[in-house]
Design an enzyme around this catalytic site. Structure first.
Site, PDB file in Angstrom:
ATOM      1  N   LYS A  59       0.848  -1.200   0.000  1.00 63.87           N
ATOM      2  CA  LYS A  59       0.000   0.000   0.000  1.00 63.87           C
ATOM      3  C   LYS A  59       0.882   1.248   0.000  1.00 63.87           C
ATOM      4  O   LYS A  59       1.883   1.308   0.725  1.00 63.87           O
ATOM      5  CB  LYS A  59      -0.918  -0.020   1.228  1.00 63.87           C
ATOM      6  CG  LYS A  59      -2.007   1.053   1.207  1.00 63.87           C
ATOM      7  CD  LYS A  59      -2.945   0.879   2.401  1.00 63.87           C
ATOM      8  CE  LYS A  59      -4.030   1.949   2.429  1.00 63.87           C
ATOM      9  NZ  LYS A  59      -4.880   1.843   3.635  1.00 63.87           N
TER      10      LYS A  59
ATOM     11  N   SER B 192      -9.812   2.126   2.567  1.00 63.12           N
ATOM     12  CA  SER B 192      -8.945   2.845   1.666  1.00 63.12           C
ATOM     13  C   SER B 192      -7.980   1.950   0.886  1.00 63.12           C
ATOM     14  O   SER B 192      -7.456   2.368  -0.146  1.00 63.12           O
ATOM     15  CB  SER B 192      -8.131   3.876   2.460  1.00 63.12           C
ATOM     16  OG  SER B 192      -7.282   3.232   3.394  1.00 63.12           O
TER      17      SER B 192
ATOM     18  N   SER C  35      -9.901  -0.277   6.760  1.00 65.57           N
ATOM     19  CA  SER C  35      -9.319  -0.219   5.416  1.00 65.57           C
ATOM     20  C   SER C  35      -8.607  -1.474   4.943  1.00 65.57           C
ATOM     21  O   SER C  35      -8.231  -1.566   3.781  1.00 65.57           O
ATOM     22  CB  SER C  35      -8.362   0.966   5.311  1.00 65.57           C
ATOM     23  OG  SER C  35      -9.104   2.148   5.260  1.00 65.57           O
TER      24      SER C  35
END
Ligand code: GLN
Length: 497
Positions: free
Chosen positions: A80, A155, A179
């Protein structure tokens, strides 16, 4: 040759150890897959083919030299874009950090390197991890591999989508309010938010420091456990890091024994507002747990009704202070630096140009909630609710080993559907947020497809602080039973890309 992109991390590990494939070949297979499908999925913000192949070659050379290799050596991973990686873009999905190259590695990245994991690239995310759909990325949305018109959650939608699209067998996410777990739920993958402090936050660009936690994502519970073991553990560089030995998550995932396990069904997290097909799959999973010998009881956590409200005061408050450092002076973007503007004006212009609408909304809410005269009424009250939520969990865990709920109230919604309605977007995390507020741990794993839309449904398992191994025991057993029923992995049912 075996279709390398369809293999689990464990299977790749076995092939690599046996010398049947090289890390180079495994990396090429995944880089080729990314090249073939990522124009449509957009899971990645940045892929550096040369860098990745050089890393893979180093791992092959190390193995050839006879050195002892970790279980994940040579296995590729998607990272990420909120974790600092030396010399590589780390944008957090924001224009603010578009050209920033960190001068250091996050501890998670250091650990992955030490385990000889091969990082494929950086994945898309909502700007500064604020969102539930990855639509708030400044670089455009990620598309759900199950249906490219739908969101992959957020997210960390890029990390989850990369797994579901077979672009990577492993991914790292971060979970401040859901997330990791909510994207896992809507993409048919597995994700774990470890206990707060179990994985170092050093080099994780902070959203809300008292809630943030990095964690493992994969397509199976066992792979998630393998990655969990690689990244967890004490780090003196993180002041809230837990200084205790890490339990054996892999052994827990393989135990497959639920007899005597007490599972609490959280009343407040599975009722109103949940899609019918989500509830149906959840009820079937509950029945399956009972048939596997677990003792399922209903528990009530009344304070959870206030969790969302408390979270949307605590998170913006912490975010407004964490994001104050992006002022055009030290990091990334600088706007209006033309000799015509004062320092204050440069800061204002930079922040107006660098931050998207959701980030600006939260900075404004947080600044207001922390302002003198309002602090006690808003931030102070929210902190009290947080304590009540912790007490609800503590009470539930006196009678239960783990708690369960659906992970998300709905399956993946259409891109654009909730973009103009912040509250509708926030409600996606209704079941995941209490876990972050209390600091304990949670997993999402796929339990089937909703009959009305054929999209994946996730089940959330919640365990007490430092009880992360229970997630893997409860998750591993359920996954094994479901795979035996289905005869295949759920992602086999996703339309081909
Ligand atoms: N969707 C939640 C939010 O927007 C959670 C974000 C996260 O976990 N990073 O805040």
């Amino acid at each position: 040759m075996t279709d390398l992109i369809k293999q689990t991390a464990r299977q790749l590990s076995d092939l690599l150890r046996a010398g049947d494939v090289s890390a180079h070949e495994v990396a090429v297979a995944h880089l080729d897959r990314i090249a073939a499908v990522d124009e449509r999925v957009h899971a990645f913000l940045h892929v550096d083919r040369e860098y990745t192949l050089a890393r893979a070659d180093q791992v092959d050379a190390k193995r050839a030299s006879g050195a002892a290799m970790g279980v994940l050596a040579g296995v590729p991973l998607a990272l990420k874009d909120v974790l600092a990686m030396k010399g590589q873009p780390t944008t957090c999905g924001s224009r603010m950090l578009e050209h920033w190259r960190p001068p250091y590695n996050a501890t998670v990245v250091e650990r992955l390197h030490a385990a000889d994991v091969v990082i494929l690239g950086k994945t898309n995310m909502d700007e500064f991890a604020m969102g539930s759909s990855t639509e708030f990325s400044a670089y455009g949305p990620t598309h759900n591999p199950w249906d490219l018109d739908r969101i992959p959650g957020g997210s960390g939608g890029g990390s989850a989508a990369s797994l579901a699209a077979f672009e990577a067998p492993l991914a790292i996410g971060t979970d401040t309010g859901g997330s990791i777990r909510q994207p896992a739920a809507v993409t048919g993958t597995v994700g774990v938010k470890p206990t707060y402090g179990a994985v170092s936050r050093y080099g994780l660009v902070a959203l809300a420091s008292s809630l943030d936690q990095a964690g493992p994502c994969a397509r199976t519970v066992e792979d998630t456990a393998l990655l969990h073991m690689a990244i967890a553990g004490y780090d003196p560089k993180d002041s809230t890091s837990i200084n205790q030995p890490v339990a054996d998550m892999v052994a827990a995932a393989q135990r497959r024994d639920l007899r005597g396990m007490r599972i609490g069904l959280v009343k407040e997290l599975s009722g109103q507002g949940f899609q019918a097909g989500v509830r149906q799959r959840f009820e079937e999973a509950v029945a399956l747990y009972t048939s596997l010998g677990a003792d399922v009881v209903e528990v009530s956590c009344p304070s959870f009704d206030y969790a969302l409200a408390a979270y949307y005061l605590i998170l913006p408050s912490e975010a407004s202070s964490n994001l104050a450092k992006f002022d055009g002076m030290r990091y990334g973007l600088r706007s209006g630096d033309d000799g015509e503007h004062s320092v204050e004006q440069v800061m204002g212009l930079t922040r107006a140009a660098g931050f998207g609408p959701e980030v600006i909304r939260r900075i404004m809410i947080g600044t207001y909630a922390l302002s003198s005269g309002y602090y006690d009424a808003y931030y102070g009250s929210a902190q009290k609710v947080r304590t009540l939520i912790q007490r609800d969990f503590n009470a539930a865990f006196t009678t239960c080993d783990v708690l369960i709920s659906p992970t998300a109230p709905t399956t993946a919604f259409k891109i654009g559907e909730k973009l103009d309605d912040p509250l509708a977007m926030y409600l996606n995390d209704i079941a995941t947020i209490p876990v972050n507020l209390a600091g304990n741990c949670g997993m999402s794993l796929p339990i089937g497809l909703a009959p009305e839309d054929g999209l994946p449904v996730g089940l959330q398992i919640i365990a007490p602080i430092n009880g992360d191994d229970r997630l893997y025991q409860a998750g591993g057993a359920l996954e094994a039973a479901l795979h035996a029923q289905w005869g295949h992995h759920i992602l086999e049912e996703a339309p081909a890309l």
